[in-house]
Design an enzyme around this catalytic site. Structure first.
Site, PDB file in Angstrom:
ATOM      1  N   HIS A  17       0.839  -1.208   0.000  1.00 33.68           N
ATOM      2  CA  HIS A  17       0.000   0.000   0.000  1.00 33.68           C
ATOM      3  C   HIS A  17       0.869   1.251   0.000  1.00 33.68           C
ATOM      4  O   HIS A  17       0.611   2.210  -0.735  1.00 33.68           O
ATOM      5  CB  HIS A  17      -0.924   0.025   1.231  1.00 33.68           C
ATOM      6  CG  HIS A  17      -1.873  -1.115   1.290  1.00 33.68           C
ATOM      7  ND1 HIS A  17      -2.002  -1.913   2.409  1.00 33.68           N
ATOM      8  CD2 HIS A  17      -2.747  -1.611   0.388  1.00 33.68           C
ATOM      9  CE1 HIS A  17      -2.916  -2.838   2.191  1.00 33.68           C
ATOM     10  NE2 HIS A  17      -3.383  -2.676   0.962  1.00 33.68           N
ATOM     11  N   ARG A  90      -1.917  -6.891  -7.953  1.00 33.83           N
ATOM     12  CA  ARG A  90      -0.879  -7.900  -7.708  1.00 33.83           C
ATOM     13  C   ARG A  90      -0.975  -9.072  -8.663  1.00 33.83           C
ATOM     14  O   ARG A  90       0.023  -9.684  -8.999  1.00 33.83           O
ATOM     15  CB  ARG A  90      -0.969  -8.425  -6.265  1.00 33.83           C
ATOM     16  CG  ARG A  90      -0.547  -7.416  -5.230  1.00 33.83           C
ATOM     17  CD  ARG A  90      -0.580  -7.975  -3.814  1.00 33.83           C
ATOM     18  NE  ARG A  90      -1.925  -8.442  -3.466  1.00 33.83           N
ATOM     19  CZ  ARG A  90      -2.225  -9.665  -3.043  1.00 33.83           C
ATOM     20  NH1 ARG A  90      -1.287 -10.559  -2.851  1.00 33.83           N
ATOM     21  NH2 ARG A  90      -3.462  -9.990  -2.773  1.00 33.83           N
ATOM     22  N   SER A 127      -2.511  -7.890   2.947  1.00 32.48           N
ATOM     23  CA  SER A 127      -3.042  -7.689   4.300  1.00 32.48           C
ATOM     24  C   SER A 127      -3.516  -9.005   4.897  1.00 32.48           C
ATOM     25  O   SER A 127      -3.362  -9.240   6.098  1.00 32.48           O
ATOM     26  CB  SER A 127      -4.184  -6.675   4.280  1.00 32.48           C
ATOM     27  OG  SER A 127      -3.709  -5.392   3.967  1.00 32.48           O
TER      28      SER A 127
END
Length: 151
Positions: A17, A90, A127
């Site tokens: 991020h 990603r 995450s």
């Protein structure tokens, strides 16, 4: 003023991020990191803690604001007069999902989505994985921005 929204749950905010924010600042004047409230997601950190951690990380950079929101991301962008939504990609799966959402957002409002491909060395950082490591008491510092504090 070129303003972008960078939306997400950010539970927690990772080096991936952070990379997206840093790269976006090369072509945007201001970024609003929008932490979406998603009642369907079980989070590790409460919303207030996520707001606090990210605000602390960027406290000395006036180009970055951090806010929570519960409306559609595109409505959040319009409310803040942001003409762009920035998303990190990603995988191919991420791309297909984001392409669909970007098309709908553009049709609804004219807000454009900018997709930034993750730097190769960060593609494995998510995450979800960081939360799993936290759950088992592992050191997650290699996956977080250098100055990010997790209590």
């Amino acid at each position: 003023m070129r303003r972008a929204i960078f939306p997400g749950t950010f539970d927690p905010f990772t080096i991936g991020h952070y990379s997206v924010v840093e790269r976006t600042l090369t072509f945007m004047d201001e970024i609003i990191i929008g932490i979406g409230k998603n009642e369907n997601k079980k989070t590790f950190f409460p919303l207030n803690k996520r707001l606090e951690m990210i605000r602390e990380l960027y406290k000395d950079d006036p180009r970055i604001k951090v806010e929570a929101y519960s409306e559609l991301t595109v409505d959040f962008a319009i409310k803040h007069d942001a003409k762009f939504i920035v998303r990190g990609i990603r995988t191919v799966h991420d791309f297909e999902y984001e392409e669909t959402i970007a098309d709908i957002n553009r049709k609804l409002s004219g807000v454009e989505t900018i997709l930034l491909f993750t730097e190769p060395e960060l593609t494995s950082v998510s995450s979800t994985i960081v939360r799993e490591l936290l759950h088992f008491g592992k050191d997650v510092s290699p996956f977080l921005p250098r100055n990010m504090k997790i209590d």
